[in-house]
Design a protein around this motif. Structure first.
Motif, PDB file in Angstrom:
ATOM      1  N   TYR A  23       7.831   6.891   4.875  1.00 56.44           N
ATOM      2  CA  TYR A  23       6.985   5.897   5.149  1.00 56.44           C
ATOM      3  C   TYR A  23       5.594   5.931   4.365  1.00 56.44           C
ATOM      4  CZ  TYR A  23      10.134   4.696   8.849  1.00 56.44           C
ATOM      5  OH  TYR A  23      11.382   4.525   9.782  1.00 56.44           O
ATOM      6  N   GLY A  24       4.857   5.060   4.263  1.00 56.26           N
ATOM      7  CA  GLY A  24       3.744   5.120   3.539  1.00 56.26           C
ATOM      8  C   GLY A  24       2.552   5.444   4.606  1.00 56.26           C
ATOM      9  N   PRO A  25       1.345   5.400   4.164  1.00 57.40           N
ATOM     10  CA  PRO A  25       0.284   6.272   4.800  1.00 57.40           C
ATOM     11  C   PRO A  25      -0.210   5.451   6.183  1.00 57.40           C
ATOM     12  CG  PRO A  25      -0.501   5.148   2.847  1.00 57.40           C
ATOM     13  CD  PRO A  25       1.107   5.140   2.845  1.00 57.40           C
ATOM     14  N   GLU A  26       0.203   4.060   6.328  1.00 57.30           N
ATOM     15  CA  GLU A  26      -0.357   3.206   7.252  1.00 57.30           C
ATOM     16  C   GLU A  26       0.780   3.499   8.510  1.00 57.30           C
ATOM     17  OE1 GLU A  26      -2.171  -0.485   7.324  1.00 57.30           O
ATOM     18  OE2 GLU A  26      -1.729  -0.384   4.964  1.00 57.30           O
ATOM     19  N   THR A  27       1.735   3.948   8.336  1.00 61.49           N
ATOM     20  CA  THR A  27       2.715   4.465   9.304  1.00 61.49           C
ATOM     21  C   THR A  27       2.565   5.426   9.918  1.00 61.49           C
ATOM     22  OG1 THR A  27       4.377   2.730   8.404  1.00 61.49           O
ATOM     23  CG2 THR A  27       5.322   4.171  10.153  1.00 61.49           C
TER      24      THR A  27
ATOM     25  N   ARG B  89       4.722  -6.841   5.831  1.00 63.59           N
ATOM     26  CA  ARG B  89       4.615  -5.491   5.960  1.00 63.59           C
ATOM     27  C   ARG B  89       5.620  -4.401   6.428  1.00 63.59           C
ATOM     28  NH1 ARG B  89      -0.643  -4.017   5.390  1.00 63.59           N
ATOM     29  NH2 ARG B  89       0.850  -1.909   4.813  1.00 63.59           N
ATOM     30  N   ASN B 118      12.992  -2.877   0.196  1.00 61.06           N
ATOM     31  CA  ASN B 118      12.199  -2.520  -0.908  1.00 61.06           C
ATOM     32  C   ASN B 118      11.610  -3.569  -1.908  1.00 61.06           C
ATOM     33  OD1 ASN B 118      12.785   0.070  -0.047  1.00 61.06           O
ATOM     34  ND2 ASN B 118      14.187   0.605  -1.403  1.00 61.06           N
ATOM     35  N   ALA B 121       8.312  -4.437  -0.478  1.00 60.92           N
ATOM     36  CA  ALA B 121       7.604  -3.544  -0.014  1.00 60.92           C
ATOM     37  C   ALA B 121       7.425  -3.603   1.640  1.00 60.92           C
ATOM     38  CB  ALA B 121       6.236  -3.428  -0.584  1.00 60.92           C
ATOM     39  N   GLU B 123       8.352  -1.950   5.192  1.00 61.82           N
ATOM     40  CA  GLU B 123       8.717  -0.629   5.628  1.00 61.82           C
ATOM     41  C   GLU B 123       9.412  -1.082   7.201  1.00 61.82           C
ATOM     42  OE1 GLU B 123       5.979   2.542   6.041  1.00 61.82           O
ATOM     43  OE2 GLU B 123       4.708   1.962   4.592  1.00 61.82           O
TER      44      GLU B 123
END
Lengths: 336, 336
Positions: A23-27, B89, B118, B121, B123
């Protein structure tokens, strides 16, 4: 050809997790806990959970009053928010319905849903309607929030911590058995057990007290059964645990009903699902204070049932001997 | 006894809306638009939508490749985010599955879902698994966001505005008919129409261009059919509209197929669902600039098809005469 029966629920969850990570940094938390956690408004995390109730798997439409079903469909989601120490805020209600359902039935269902939403100040802001000729499905997404420094995860148990549980265990599984076997329901005892199945109360207030505490706490709710859900805390914290079965909180009604039925309350308490009580794990110096605070402020009993050990095994003991359950337990019928 | 068939989808939506209104100050839009809208992080609104695909109502498992179904299940939700001018998101994926489903089938479905996630983008941070012996259900909750001053709602149409639509209409409904009637699919023409049904592209990029524009815009996506979805804009803006059917964008493939099938492309274009194109309404002085900008930046044609009038009626005209459809249209089979 490999089927879902072969890999089971947890095999499928592993497949899904691998597919959608990393996951990305916000998750903050993905598929690993009761709720997903993402960065929210300043100072808060936003919590997301969804849970469905499927006709034939989770309920039988002819056996459950729609007003109670409406409440429970939301409760199971509120319980997941509680299990993060969160406050529920919004819900989306997705309905998959047969066209021959009566308006009165669905109206009563919605009244139950509204009652529970109002009780916890949850706004029902959206959802979806779909037609089926098959089973009814009620799928709820619940959105909550928690202060950033007070998020309570499953992976926070440490060796030497104590294991605590709210309320009493196994009543809901007994209630379901009474319902499915069409046992006599005209006594206070059976009615109590049935109500615990039909009308569990999400422990949102308990979760909030735990979140307000500055102590390190691991937290989960009991949806699949005490043993299995405690197992999630142990696995994610990479520790083991010992539970003293004589300390497991049992209602007088469950004990009495099991005597008559010639079955064992601990089987229901440890393997029966849908209690929607909370299991939390914390250091001995915090345990008693939290226990008393919850009992005093919410009026719900909290019991210390065991402690965290090194290793990875979950052991049930009686008088310091390994305890053998009489059955591999109550296979609640929602699993693959 | 009144059933859901008697009150219909919109009768049930009205019942639900009354039940859960009014909302608190943080809820900007409730059950009235493509997404629910609540106050989000500073400067943004958070968007919530959920949409389910039900076996037998939205898809037939033996007729849809799982890789395409996985994509479409997410697409229908992304389209709702696009219809608010939002950026998707996060997604939650709720699966209701039979235990005899093959691991390969579900793995391929998940690959399709991941591909589409993907691409935008998104998640996939959570979800739910449930067992059924009935129909398969895929229920997705999608979370997006939009800048607070650029939220695009359905209720912004004004008398004198122009009505615009992206892409071409009716292809997906024709594709579904080809599939259900097991027509020959070996020509480029039939394959094109089938692909438009199986693989619609959510117009997220178009929605973003519209949201970046400083002009007043009413926006909705086409899921139930052009006439019905334009009707939502008119009703919520309390206006009427005139559409020139000769301007409605039709693909050469649809026209050619209809000639062979002896049916009428406008029936599919106006009443067929699942186009997932966007309808937007804006003042004449903004319309042409937006049309050109979208065509230039995204490469998707945009067509002016009519204008907003006083009153509340939606009129279809051909050479300034009322146009009569040949059928009350394609009743896509997901309604009550």
């Amino acid at each position: 050809m490999l089927t879902l029966t072969d890999i089971g629920e947890f095999g499928l969850i592993d497949l899904i997790k691998k597919k959608f990570m990393p996951y990305g940094p916000e998750t903050i938390v993905g598929i690993d806990d009761d709720c997903a956690v993402v960065t929210g408004r300043e100072g808060f995390y936003t919590l997301y959970t969804c849970d469905s109730q499927v006709e034939g798997s989770h309920f039988i439409a002819d056996l459950v009053p729609p007003y109670l079903l409406g409440q429970k469909v939301l409760t199971v989601n509120l319980s997941d928010i509680a299990a993060m120490g969160g406050t529920p805020r919004f819900a989306l209600l997705s309905l998959v319905l047969r066209p021959d359902i009566s308006v009165e039935w669905i109206d009563t269902f919605l009244e139950g849903f509204r009652y529970k939403a109002n009780q916890y100040a949850v706004e029902v802001i959206g959802g979806n309607l779909a037609h089926t000729e098959g089973k009814l499905i009620f799928d709820v997404t619940c959105i909550g929030e928690v202060k950033r420094n007070r998020l309570l995860l499953r992976n926070q148990a440490r060796v030497g911590d104590l294991i605590l549980v709210t309320g009493s265990l196994g009543d809901a599984a007994a209630g379901l058995k009474i319902l499915l076997e069409e046992q006599k329901m005209n006594t206070t005892r059976e009615q109590y057990l049935l109500n615990r199945y039909f009308l569990p109360e999400p422990r949102v207030d308990v979760g909030r007290i735990l979140a307000e505490s500055p102590n390190r706490i691991a937290l989960i709710d009991i949806s699949d059964g005490f043993a299995q859900d405690l197992g999630h805390i142990l696995k994610q914290s990479q520790v083991g645990g010992i539970v003293d079965v004589e300390r497991i909180p049992l209602s007088q009604q469950l004990i009495s009903w099991c005597t008559v039925q010639n079955c064992f309350p601990l089987d229901f308490a440890c393997s029966g699902g849908e209690d929607y009580e909370l299991i939390f794990v914390t250091a001995p110096q915090s345990a008693d204070e939290l226990r008393k605070k919850i009992q005093h402020e919410i009026g719900i009993p909290v019991t210390i049932v065991g402690e965290i050990t090194a290793g990875s095994k979950l052991i049930f003991e009686k008088s310091e001997q390994n305890y053998e359950f009489h059955t591999q337990g109550w296979n609640h019928f929602s699993s693959f």
